[in-house]
Motif scaffolding. Structure first.
Motif, PDB file in Angstrom:
ATOM      1  N   ALA A   1       0.837  -1.203   0.000  1.00 22.19           N
ATOM      2  CA  ALA A   1       0.000   0.000   0.000  1.00 22.19           C
ATOM      3  C   ALA A   1       0.872   1.252   0.000  1.00 22.19           C
ATOM      4  N   ASP A   2       0.368   2.312  -0.614  1.00 20.14           N
ATOM      5  CA  ASP A   2       1.119   3.562  -0.696  1.00 20.14           C
ATOM      6  C   ASP A   2       0.838   4.487   0.478  1.00 20.14           C
ATOM      7  N   ASP A   3      -0.332   4.348   1.109  1.00 26.80           N
ATOM      8  CA  ASP A   3      -0.654   5.168   2.277  1.00 26.80           C
ATOM      9  C   ASP A   3      -1.818   4.529   3.018  1.00 26.80           C
ATOM     10  N   TYR A   4      -2.063   5.019   4.248  1.00 28.28           N
ATOM     11  CA  TYR A   4      -3.071   4.410   5.116  1.00 28.28           C
ATOM     12  C   TYR A   4      -3.658   5.516   5.973  1.00 28.28           C
ATOM     13  N   ILE A   5      -4.949   5.806   5.793  1.00 31.46           N
ATOM     14  CA  ILE A   5      -5.630   6.853   6.553  1.00 31.46           C
ATOM     15  C   ILE A   5      -6.696   6.195   7.421  1.00 31.46           C
ATOM     16  N   VAL A   6      -6.754   6.608   8.684  1.00 32.42           N
ATOM     17  CA  VAL A   6      -7.732   6.050   9.619  1.00 32.42           C
ATOM     18  C   VAL A   6      -8.917   6.999   9.734  1.00 32.42           C
ATOM     19  N   LYS A   7     -10.141   6.438   9.648  1.00 34.47           N
ATOM     20  CA  LYS A   7     -11.361   7.208   9.853  1.00 34.47           C
ATOM     21  C   LYS A   7     -11.509   7.514  11.349  1.00 34.47           C
ATOM     22  N   PRO A   8     -12.093   8.652  11.716  1.00 33.35           N
ATOM     23  CA  PRO A   8     -12.499   9.784  10.866  1.00 33.35           C
ATOM     24  C   PRO A   8     -11.275  10.564  10.390  1.00 33.35           C
ATOM     25  N   PHE A   9     -11.440  11.297   9.309  1.00 36.69           N
ATOM     26  CA  PHE A   9     -10.322  12.012   8.697  1.00 36.69           C
ATOM     27  C   PHE A   9     -10.795  13.396   8.279  1.00 36.69           C
ATOM     28  N   LEU A  10      -9.846  14.280   8.074  1.00 35.00           N
ATOM     29  CA  LEU A  10     -10.154  15.617   7.583  1.00 35.00           C
ATOM     30  C   LEU A  10     -10.135  15.607   6.056  1.00 35.00           C
ATOM     31  N   PRO A  11     -11.085  16.272   5.399  1.00 35.61           N
ATOM     32  CA  PRO A  11     -11.070  16.325   3.933  1.00 35.61           C
ATOM     33  C   PRO A  11      -9.738  16.800   3.367  1.00 35.61           C
ATOM     34  N   LYS A  12      -9.141  17.820   3.964  1.00 33.43           N
ATOM     35  CA  LYS A  12      -7.868  18.332   3.455  1.00 33.43           C
ATOM     36  C   LYS A  12      -6.768  17.285   3.564  1.00 33.43           C
ATOM     37  N   GLU A  13      -6.831  16.456   4.617  1.00 32.72           N
ATOM     38  CA  GLU A  13      -5.831  15.402   4.756  1.00 32.72           C
ATOM     39  C   GLU A  13      -5.962  14.400   3.625  1.00 32.72           C
ATOM     40  N   LEU A  14      -7.203  14.000   3.320  1.00 33.93           N
ATOM     41  CA  LEU A  14      -7.418  13.055   2.229  1.00 33.93           C
ATOM     42  C   LEU A  14      -6.889  13.620   0.918  1.00 33.93           C
ATOM     43  N   LEU A  15      -7.232  14.866   0.613  1.00 34.91           N
ATOM     44  CA  LEU A  15      -6.769  15.482  -0.640  1.00 34.91           C
ATOM     45  C   LEU A  15      -5.250  15.570  -0.682  1.00 34.91           C
ATOM     46  N   PHE A  16      -4.641  15.923   0.438  1.00 37.20           N
ATOM     47  CA  PHE A  16      -3.177  16.016   0.495  1.00 37.20           C
ATOM     48  C   PHE A  16      -2.546  14.655   0.223  1.00 37.20           C
ATOM     49  N   ARG A  17      -3.092  13.621   0.863  1.00 35.81           N
ATOM     50  CA  ARG A  17      -2.517  12.279   0.683  1.00 35.81           C
ATOM     51  C   ARG A  17      -2.714  11.786  -0.751  1.00 35.81           C
ATOM     52  N   VAL A  18      -3.914  12.017  -1.316  1.00 31.82           N
ATOM     53  CA  VAL A  18      -4.174  11.583  -2.687  1.00 31.82           C
ATOM     54  C   VAL A  18      -3.227  12.266  -3.656  1.00 31.82           C
ATOM     55  N   MET A  19      -3.081  13.583  -3.547  1.00 33.18           N
ATOM     56  CA  MET A  19      -2.193  14.302  -4.454  1.00 33.18           C
ATOM     57  C   MET A  19      -0.749  13.872  -4.270  1.00 33.18           C
ATOM     58  N   ALA A  20      -0.326  13.617  -3.031  1.00 37.90           N
ATOM     59  CA  ALA A  20       1.053  13.183  -2.795  1.00 37.90           C
ATOM     60  C   ALA A  20       1.325  11.847  -3.476  1.00 37.90           C
ATOM     61  N   ILE A  21       0.363  10.920  -3.384  1.00 37.55           N
ATOM     62  CA  ILE A  21       0.522   9.621  -4.047  1.00 37.55           C
ATOM     63  C   ILE A  21       0.593   9.795  -5.556  1.00 37.55           C
ATOM     64  N   LEU A  22      -0.315  10.592  -6.114  1.00 35.12           N
ATOM     65  CA  LEU A  22      -0.352  10.768  -7.568  1.00 35.12           C
ATOM     66  C   LEU A  22       0.911  11.459  -8.076  1.00 35.12           C
ATOM     67  N   ARG A  23       1.418  12.440  -7.330  1.00 32.69           N
ATOM     68  CA  ARG A  23       2.654  13.114  -7.758  1.00 32.69           C
ATOM     69  C   ARG A  23       3.823  12.140  -7.773  1.00 32.69           C
ATOM     70  N   ARG A  24       3.877  11.266  -6.779  1.00 31.15           N
ATOM     71  CA  ARG A  24       4.965  10.283  -6.733  1.00 31.15           C
ATOM     72  C   ARG A  24       4.850   9.270  -7.867  1.00 31.15           C
ATOM     73  N   SER A  25       3.622   8.921  -8.203  1.00 28.93           N
ATOM     74  CA  SER A  25       3.387   7.794  -9.112  1.00 28.93           C
ATOM     75  C   SER A  25       3.354   8.177 -10.578  1.00 28.93           C
ATOM     76  N   TYR A  26       2.975   9.438 -10.873  1.00 29.08           N
ATOM     77  CA  TYR A  26       2.760   9.816 -12.274  1.00 29.08           C
ATOM     78  C   TYR A  26       3.438  11.141 -12.580  1.00 29.08           C
ATOM     79  N   LYS A  27       4.326  11.104 -13.521  1.00 25.90           N
ATOM     80  CA  LYS A  27       4.885  12.337 -14.045  1.00 25.90           C
ATOM     81  C   LYS A  27       3.974  12.821 -15.166  1.00 25.90           C
ATOM     82  N   GLU A  28       4.087  14.094 -15.495  1.00 26.94           N
ATOM     83  CA  GLU A  28       3.199  14.656 -16.513  1.00 26.94           C
ATOM     84  C   GLU A  28       3.348  13.901 -17.823  1.00 26.94           C
ATOM     85  N   GLU A  29       2.218  13.537 -18.394  1.00 27.26           N
ATOM     86  CA  GLU A  29       2.213  12.645 -19.547  1.00 27.26           C
ATOM     87  C   GLU A  29       2.165  13.428 -20.861  1.00 27.26           C
TER      88      GLU A  29
END
Length: 234
Positions: A103-131
């Motif tokens: 797994a790339d990350d692990y978030i425990v409920k309840p969570f803050l919306p900003k935390e989810l967005l931050f984690r999602v973007m961090a994963i995507l930035r690591r995984s995908y360079k501009e195509e």
């Protein structure tokens, strides 16, 4: 805007709580993510993944017909893309198991919306360079940034639909992309009835990328299933 291209990534969200699904979809869409599918159990998630080709999966651990850990292994056996766990299971053993399985990350409920967005973007930035790659085929090259094909020193422009179809094929290089998935990539969430239009676009794409469009070597038909793109030069 920097990293805006990541907002087009296909996200599969799996949780058996409809209220949670609706909330996460709302958080993501409000931030600009526009390509999200949801599932409430393991069976549905696998069925969706087979035609949707996710680029990020957000999984709950506890599901009615299995668990997120085994689901992750099944998803990753088909294609390697990042996994984020979003779950009420916050025990250290569960976290260690998730990370240990890849797994790339692990978030425990309840969570803050900003935390989810931050984690999602961090994963995507690591995984995908501009195509915006220059992709070499057997008899031509595709310049996705300029939306053109280069063949025999000639620069041949791609239409918007041709570009979208080729992008979907390139993102799944070497794998079969179903007719429905290609129609959805080109015509949106209601792709039904576009099969003949897709065939016409495929024919025009082959005229641009193939040496002999009647005997294609780069854009292959898989009878009864769909198409796949084979990359690689001579």
């Amino acid at each position: 805007m920097e990293y805006e291209y990541l907002k087009n990534k296909r996200i599969l969200l799996v949780d058996d709580e409809q209220e949670l699904l609706d909330m996460v979809v709302s958080i993501l869409t409000d931030d600009g993510f526009a390509n999200i599918k949801t599932a409430g159990n393991v069976k549905s998630a696998i069925e969706i993944a087979e035609s949707y080709y996710p680029e990020l999966a957000i999984l709950d651990v506890m599901l009615p017909d299995g668990d997120g850990f085994s689901l992750m292994e099944q998803l990753k056996s088909k294609a390697d893309y990042p996994i984020l766990f979003l779950t009420a299971r916050g025990e250290d053993d569960d976290k260690f198991k998730g990370f240990g399985l890849g797994a790339d990350d692990y978030i425990v409920k309840p969570f803050l919306p900003k935390e989810l967005l931050f984690r999602v973007m961090a994963i995507l930035r690591r995984s995908y360079k501009e195509e915006n790659p220059l992709v070499r085929l057997q008899n031509s090259e595709i310049d996705f940034e300029r939306a053109e094909v280069i063949k025999n020193s000639e620069h041949i422009p791609l239409t918007a639909k041709e570009h979208e179809i080729l992008t979907a094929l390139y993102r799944n290089t070497g794998r079969i992309v179903t007719i429905d998935a290609l129609c959805e990539a080109a015509w949106g969430d209601n792709p039904f009835g576009y099969e003949n239009s897709l065939m016409a676009h495929i024919r025009r794409i082959r005229e641009k990328i193939e040496e002999n469009p009647s005997r294609p070597v780069s854009l292959i038909t898989v009878k009864g299933l769909g198409y796949k793109l084979i990359i690689g030069g001579k």
